[in-house]
Write an enzyme that holds these catalytic residues in place. Structure first.
Site, PDB file in Angstrom:
ATOM      1  N   SER A  86     101.451  -7.532 -18.808  1.00  0.00           N
ATOM      2  CA  SER A  86     101.365  -6.096 -19.079  1.00  0.00           C
ATOM      3  C   SER A  86     101.556  -5.310 -17.793  1.00  0.00           C
ATOM      4  CB  SER A  86     100.008  -5.749 -19.683  1.00  0.00           C
ATOM      5  OG  SER A  86      99.851  -4.344 -19.685  1.00  0.00           O
TER       6      SER A  86
ATOM      7  N   HIS B  17     105.469  -6.703 -21.174  1.00  0.00           N
ATOM      8  CA  HIS B  17     104.630  -5.986 -22.137  1.00  0.00           C
ATOM      9  C   HIS B  17     104.426  -4.552 -21.651  1.00  0.00           C
ATOM     10  CE1 HIS B  17     101.614  -5.927 -25.401  1.00  0.00           C
ATOM     11  NE2 HIS B  17     100.894  -5.151 -24.595  1.00  0.00           N
TER      12      HIS B  17
ATOM     13  N   ASP C 207     102.679  -1.012 -22.444  1.00  0.00           N
ATOM     14  CA  ASP C 207     101.600  -0.377 -23.201  1.00  0.00           C
ATOM     15  C   ASP C 207     101.800   1.127 -23.253  1.00  0.00           C
ATOM     16  OD1 ASP C 207      99.796  -2.528 -23.982  1.00  0.00           O
ATOM     17  OD2 ASP C 207      99.504  -2.845 -21.840  1.00  0.00           O
TER      18      ASP C 207
ATOM     19  N   MET D 245     100.529   4.612 -24.618  1.00  0.00           N
ATOM     20  CA  MET D 245      99.287   5.235 -25.125  1.00  0.00           C
ATOM     21  C   MET D 245      99.437   6.746 -25.116  1.00  0.00           C
ATOM     22  SD  MET D 245      96.402   2.963 -23.209  1.00  0.00           S
ATOM     23  CE  MET D 245      96.628   1.208 -22.885  1.00  0.00           C
TER      24      MET D 245
ATOM     25  N   HIS E 100     104.288  -2.120 -26.976  1.00  0.00           N
ATOM     26  CA  HIS E 100     103.056  -2.034 -27.772  1.00  0.00           C
ATOM     27  C   HIS E 100     102.690  -0.560 -27.918  1.00  0.00           C
ATOM     28  CE1 HIS E 100      98.420  -3.078 -27.727  1.00  0.00           C
ATOM     29  NE2 HIS E 100      98.790  -2.494 -28.859  1.00  0.00           N
TER      30      HIS E 100
ATOM     31  N   MET F  62     100.509   2.348 -28.941  1.00  0.00           N
ATOM     32  CA  MET F  62      99.149   2.787 -29.288  1.00  0.00           C
ATOM     33  C   MET F  62      99.204   4.303 -29.430  1.00  0.00           C
ATOM     34  SD  MET F  62      97.204   0.178 -26.706  1.00  0.00           S
ATOM     35  CE  MET F  62      98.711  -0.094 -25.771  1.00  0.00           C
TER      36      MET F  62
ATOM     37  N   MET G  96      94.380  -7.850 -31.055  1.00  0.00           N
ATOM     38  CA  MET G  96      93.731  -7.314 -29.854  1.00  0.00           C
ATOM     39  C   MET G  96      92.433  -8.084 -29.589  1.00  0.00           C
ATOM     40  SD  MET G  96      95.765  -5.042 -28.750  1.00  0.00           S
ATOM     41  CE  MET G  96      94.739  -4.641 -27.325  1.00  0.00           C
TER      42      MET G  96
ATOM     43  N   ASP H 190      96.100 -10.020 -26.896  1.00  0.00           N
ATOM     44  CA  ASP H 190      96.208  -9.008 -25.834  1.00  0.00           C
ATOM     45  C   ASP H 190      94.823  -8.496 -25.469  1.00  0.00           C
ATOM     46  OD1 ASP H 190      96.911  -6.897 -24.182  1.00  0.00           O
ATOM     47  OD2 ASP H 190      97.950  -5.747 -25.740  1.00  0.00           O
TER      48      ASP H 190
HETATM   49  C1  DX5 Z   1      95.020  -2.647 -23.656  1.00  0.00           C
HETATM   50  C2  DX5 Z   1      96.445  -3.091 -23.490  1.00  0.00           C
HETATM   51  C3  DX5 Z   1      96.604  -4.392 -22.803  1.00  0.00           C
HETATM   52  C4  DX5 Z   1      96.079  -4.433 -21.397  1.00  0.00           C
HETATM   53  C5  DX5 Z   1      95.729  -5.833 -21.063  1.00  0.00           C
HETATM   54  O1  DX5 Z   1      94.976  -1.558 -24.503  1.00  0.00           O
HETATM   55  O2  DX5 Z   1      97.056  -3.223 -24.767  1.00  0.00           O
HETATM   56  O3  DX5 Z   1      97.954  -4.819 -22.850  1.00  0.00           O
HETATM   57  O4  DX5 Z   1      96.998  -3.954 -20.457  1.00  0.00           O
HETATM   58  O5  DX5 Z   1      95.152  -5.857 -19.798  1.00  0.00           O
HETATM   59  P1  DX5 Z   1      94.247  -7.064 -19.316  1.00  0.00           P
HETATM   60  O6  DX5 Z   1      95.069  -8.306 -19.410  1.00  0.00           O
HETATM   61  O7  DX5 Z   1      93.912  -6.680 -17.924  1.00  0.00           O
HETATM   62  O8  DX5 Z   1      93.051  -7.117 -20.231  1.00  0.00           O
HETATM   63 ZN    ZN Z   2      99.072  -4.166 -24.936  1.00  0.00          ZN
END
Ligand code: DX5
Ligand code: ZN
Length: 214
Positions: free
Chosen positions: A7, A30, A32, A34, A63, A65, A136, A174
């Site tokens: 990520s 990956h 993320d 948001m 991903h 969100m 998750m 994840d």
């Molecule tokens: C959280 C994200 C993850 C996050 C994982 O909402 O979807 O992808 O970046 O980070 P680590 O591996 O540090 O938990």
């Molecule tokens: Zn993620």
């Protein structure tokens, strides 16, 4: 074969090209996304996906969100996403089907995501038409949180259903995945591991990626 999807939430955003080059031994990047509504954090969006696409030959695992992702999935595909995952909690079942259909119409892979409090059953309406299911193992929103081991029964149940109904479908986890937790995920049936802080916090990133493959 276990796949690793680091990520970039844990990367240095001022040096994204360099930090994506550092994970070239991985299988996916990956990303993320948001929106500050579906989760209490704001990260990156369509222009950043577009900017990083030419910097890597790895497929982009995006991903989402965000609320009502159906509004944006086509734009993420056009920006260069190879796989787009949407949360089943982020819209109606009908619109989640629509997201998957729109992503497929763009020639890309589609996946669904389940938050920790969402039961495995929520994946069933989509299980036979997606290329990936993401479980998750933290509450989405932030990197660096503790792994929720109590998600493993959900992973095991989904692995059983995937093997029965759609064996080509990938099963991704994840959140909080690292040297202490990756084995548990693999044993439960995950075949794609997302890792942010465990990869970017490692002194030797290629070695950490190899370690997480098991
Ligand atoms: C959280 C994200 C993850 C996050 C994982 O909402 O979807 O992808 O970046 O980070 P680590 O591996 O540090 O938990
Ligand atoms: Zn993620």
């Amino acid at each position: 074969m276990i796949k690793i999807s680091p990520s970039i939430l844990s990367a240095d955003f001022a040096n994204l090209e360099r930090d994506i080059a550092r994970i070239s031994a991985a299988d996916y990047v990956h990303v993320d996304v948001m929106d500050g509504c579906f989760v209490p954090n704001i990260t990156i969006g369509i222009p950043v996906v577009k900017a990083i696409k030419p910097t890597t030959s790895l497929p982009l695992d995006v991903h989402l969100m965000i609320v009502e992702p159906v509004r944006y999935v086509e734009q993420f595909c056009d920006a260069g996403a190879d796989l787009v995952t949407v949360h089943v909690e982020s819209d109606t079942e009908e619109n989640t089907h629509r997201c998957i259909d729109l992503i497929h119409a763009k020639g890309k892979k589609a996946g669904i995501v389940l938050k920790p409090n969402t039961p495995a059953e929520a994946a069933l309406p989509f299980l036979e038409k997606v290329e990936l299911i993401l479980v998750m193992t933290v509450e989405p929103g932030f990197g660096g949180q503790s792994f929720m081991e109590n998600m493993m029964p959900k992973v095991r149940q989904l692995r059983a259903w995937i093997n029965e109904k759609n064996p080509a479908c990938e099963l991704e986890v994840d959140g909080g995945v690292g040297p202490d937790t990756y084995k548990t995920c693999i044993e439960a049936g995950a075949n794609v591991l997302v890792a942010g802080s465990a990869v970017y916090g490692a002194a030797d990133i290629p070695q950490r990626i190899a370690e997480l493959r098991g």
